[in-house]
Design a protein around this motif. Sequence first.
Motif, short mmCIF file in Angstrom:
data_model
loop_
_atom_site.label_atom_id
_atom_site.label_comp_id
_atom_site.label_asym_id
_atom_site.label_seq_id
_atom_site.Cartn_x
_atom_site.Cartn_y
_atom_site.Cartn_z
N ILE A 180 0.83 -1.21 -0.01
CA ILE A 180 0.04 0.03 0.02
C ILE A 180 0.83 1.35 -0.19
CG2 ILE A 180 -1.77 1.37 1.48
CD1 ILE A 180 -3.13 -0.69 -0.27
N GLN A 181 1.89 1.32 0.72
CA GLN A 181 2.92 2.43 0.81
C GLN A 181 3.55 2.69 -0.49
OE1 GLN A 181 5.26 0.99 4.17
NE2 GLN A 181 4.03 1.93 5.42
N ALA A 182 3.94 1.60 -1.40
CA ALA A 182 4.56 1.63 -2.50
C ALA A 182 3.70 2.12 -3.55
CB ALA A 182 5.17 0.10 -2.97
N ARG A 183 2.35 1.55 -3.32
CA ARG A 183 1.17 1.90 -4.30
C ARG A 183 1.19 3.65 -4.26
NH1 ARG A 183 -3.17 4.26 -6.67
NH2 ARG A 183 -4.17 2.90 -8.25
N THR A 184 1.03 3.89 -3.26
CA THR A 184 0.73 5.51 -2.88
C THR A 184 2.07 6.17 -3.45
OG1 THR A 184 0.00 5.15 -0.77
CG2 THR A 184 0.82 7.21 -0.99
N LYS A 185 3.29 5.81 -3.45
CA LYS A 185 4.37 6.28 -4.13
C LYS A 185 4.27 6.38 -5.44
CE LYS A 185 7.51 5.54 -0.21
NZ LYS A 185 9.07 4.81 0.28
N VAL A 186 4.04 5.29 -6.06
CA VAL A 186 3.93 5.22 -7.57
C VAL A 186 2.75 6.20 -8.04
CG1 VAL A 186 3.13 3.52 -9.39
CG2 VAL A 186 4.36 2.80 -7.76
N ALA A 187 1.56 6.10 -7.45
CA ALA A 187 0.56 7.24 -7.66
C ALA A 187 1.05 8.80 -7.63
CB ALA A 187 -0.67 6.99 -6.75
N GLU A 188 1.91 8.79 -6.65
CA GLU A 188 2.26 10.32 -6.69
C GLU A 188 3.34 10.51 -7.63
OE1 GLU A 188 4.13 10.41 -2.81
OE2 GLU A 188 2.13 10.66 -1.61
N ALA A 189 4.09 9.56 -8.04
CA ALA A 189 5.10 9.87 -9.42
C ALA A 189 4.18 9.99 -10.41
CB ALA A 189 6.13 8.80 -9.23
N LEU A 190 3.40 9.01 -10.99
CA LEU A 190 2.45 9.14 -11.96
C LEU A 190 1.55 10.34 -12.08
CD1 LEU A 190 1.44 5.46 -12.47
CD2 LEU A 190 3.73 6.66 -13.35
N SER A 191 1.26 10.88 -10.88
CA SER A 191 0.40 12.20 -10.77
C SER A 191 1.19 13.32 -11.34
CB SER A 191 0.03 12.36 -9.48
OG SER A 191 -1.08 11.39 -9.05
N LEU A 192 2.38 13.50 -11.04
CA LEU A 192 3.26 14.48 -11.30
C LEU A 192 3.39 14.43 -12.90
CD1 LEU A 192 6.16 14.01 -9.02
CD2 LEU A 192 4.37 15.91 -9.01
N VAL A 193 3.64 13.25 -13.53
CA VAL A 193 3.56 12.95 -15.04
C VAL A 193 2.41 13.78 -15.65
CG1 VAL A 193 4.01 11.70 -16.85
CG2 VAL A 193 5.17 11.39 -14.90
N VAL A 194 1.46 13.07 -15.08
CA VAL A 194 -0.11 13.46 -15.59
C VAL A 194 -0.52 14.98 -15.43
CG1 VAL A 194 -2.65 13.41 -15.38
CG2 VAL A 194 -1.20 11.34 -15.03
N ARG A 195 -0.10 15.83 -14.27
CA ARG A 195 -0.10 17.07 -14.39
C ARG A 195 0.53 17.89 -15.17
NH1 ARG A 195 -0.42 15.84 -8.74
NH2 ARG A 195 1.97 16.61 -8.40
N GLU A 196 1.64 17.47 -15.23
CA GLU A 196 2.72 18.12 -16.36
C GLU A 196 2.16 18.26 -17.89
OE1 GLU A 196 5.80 20.42 -17.76
OE2 GLU A 196 5.42 20.00 -15.69
N ARG A 197 1.64 16.94 -18.00
CA ARG A 197 1.13 16.55 -19.67
C ARG A 197 -0.11 17.49 -19.56
NH1 ARG A 197 2.93 12.07 -22.11
NH2 ARG A 197 1.27 12.54 -23.58
N ARG A 198 -0.96 17.45 -18.43
CA ARG A 198 -2.26 18.38 -18.61
C ARG A 198 -1.73 19.52 -18.84
NH1 ARG A 198 -7.18 16.65 -17.41
NH2 ARG A 198 -6.80 14.96 -16.25
N LYS A 199 -0.87 20.30 -18.66
CA LYS A 199 -0.45 21.56 -18.88
C LYS A 199 -0.17 21.74 -20.23
CE LYS A 199 1.25 22.71 -14.21
NZ LYS A 199 2.72 22.93 -13.33
N GLU A 200 0.63 20.80 -20.82
CA GLU A 200 0.68 20.70 -22.07
C GLU A 200 -0.17 20.77 -22.94
OE1 GLU A 200 3.57 17.56 -23.53
OE2 GLU A 200 5.02 17.97 -21.69
N VAL A 201 -1.16 20.13 -22.72
CA VAL A 201 -2.46 20.11 -23.43
C VAL A 201 -3.03 21.57 -23.45
CG1 VAL A 201 -4.79 19.14 -23.80
CG2 VAL A 201 -2.92 17.65 -23.10
N GLU A 202 -3.15 22.03 -22.22
CA GLU A 202 -3.71 23.35 -22.05
C GLU A 202 -2.91 24.56 -22.98
OE1 GLU A 202 -3.64 23.80 -17.89
OE2 GLU A 202 -5.39 22.50 -17.41
N VAL A 203 -1.62 24.19 -23.00
CA VAL A 203 -0.88 25.34 -23.84
C VAL A 203 -1.30 25.08 -25.09
CG1 VAL A 203 1.23 25.62 -24.45
CG2 VAL A 203 0.98 25.33 -21.99
N SER A 204 -1.45 23.97 -25.57
CA SER A 204 -1.73 23.55 -26.95
C SER A 204 -3.04 24.13 -27.24
CB SER A 204 -1.85 22.19 -27.28
OG SER A 204 -2.00 21.94 -28.61
#
Length: 492
Positions: free
Chosen positions: A229-253
């Motif tokens: 469960i602890q590892a899953r939380t870390k994975v989710a946090e790491a992927l969330s950073l990628v998702v947020r960054e990519r969402r910004k790219e979409v908004e810019v586009s």
Amino acid sequence: MTTTTHYHYSDETLFISLLCLSFLSFILIHRRRARRHGLPPGSQGIPFVGETLQLISAYKTENPEPFIDERVGRYGPVFTTHVFGEPTVFSTDPDVNRLILHGEGKLVDVSYPGSISNLLGKHSLLLMKGSLHKRMHSLTMSFSNPSILKDHLLFDIDRLVRRNLRSWSDRVLLMEEAKKITFELAMKQLMSLDPSEWTERVRKEYVLVIEGFFTVPLPLFSTTYRRAIQARTKVAEALSLVVRERRKEVEVSSAGREEEKDKKKKRNDMLAALLAGDEGFSDEQIVDFLVALLVAGYETTSTSMTLAVKFLTDTPLALAQLREEHDQIRAKKKEGEALEWSDYKSMPFTQCVVNETLRVANIIGGVFRRAITDIPVKGYVIPKGWKVFASFRAVHMDQDHFKDARTFNPWRWQNNSGAASPGNVYTPFGGGGRLCPGYELARVELSVFLHHLVTRFSWEPAEEDKLVFFPTTRTQKQYPINVRRRDQDQAA
């Protein structure tokens, strides 16, 4: 004078008496239910525990078949048992399995242990139902169809396999190396991420997540589950950073800021499709979806790679024929030249090896479902609410369907090297609406890996290793091998 005798019962005696009464009540209730429902024959084992311990013990060995063989011999191909806390109907019949696989939404619904559901997330493809599952399953398949594989993914698969094999020398833990390859491929396909220290850190957390799949889903009682469960939380946090960054790219586009758009490379991956879709997925939904797809692309394919090498090592004639096929392909190419789609399509014996590896290894041994209505099968009834397990492994290892079924024999596929066996008896990727969407991608990855392995290296097992099938199919020691470059052999 009358003497009165007093009987003193210890706590242990009282406990045993109550246990015996519980057991008798359990048996009587089950028999009444069985007569009432027309259940398939079988045994519910001991109260509360059922036959779970026997199942786990069998699957921790190289030969789990006796658990099913004994019950099929006694009760027939469809039988009842009690595993993982619930009464369950086991099917080893290909026709019944097909009914279960194709009956979702009408006869059965998906049902997985709580540990898996919690670790994958409520928005994972594995747990989706109805029209949303159909749309997301179709989207996933569109990113691994033959056209995408040919025009985009094959180049990355070839590049990343060669990159990893370049560092091999002396002793190699094959399963560990295979997991690195498949995780990097999954990260590239899903999010266009190349290997880095960051992706390797995420991969190591994934190992802990998967270890928690078949544990008691109670953090207080299971350190493995708590760590997962602890590892899953870390994975989710790491992927969330990628998702947020990519969402910004979409908004810019979308905003049309050309000077910023030019700085951003256009993505053609799964994450881009999720962000651009009409559904308006939240970050949490996208992360759950990616977590499950990474597990699917990482764990099963890497295990197939490892076991293919193990089976080939144990079958020298098959290894020699495979090497000859790939040496002929490599002889027509320049030094370091990547494989092309035409090369992949000229690997007939490789496809035989892939088919047989998937049949014998049974990476996905079967699937759990839950009956949403009474289901008549083979003269019996599976009651509404009961768990059903459709066993692919039992069918694949049945002598009635495959001659010498428990022997690795890739030549059995030579008259039909590219497709499934007749009927419903070959289902390494499941079937129905939940057919594994990455089945063709897995075949290509395994074929490319075998090509570069056999043309570059010779090897031998570094030590004896055994197959086990619980909690997942794997080797006990990650299959250590001693490798030697073939050009060194030729020079010697």
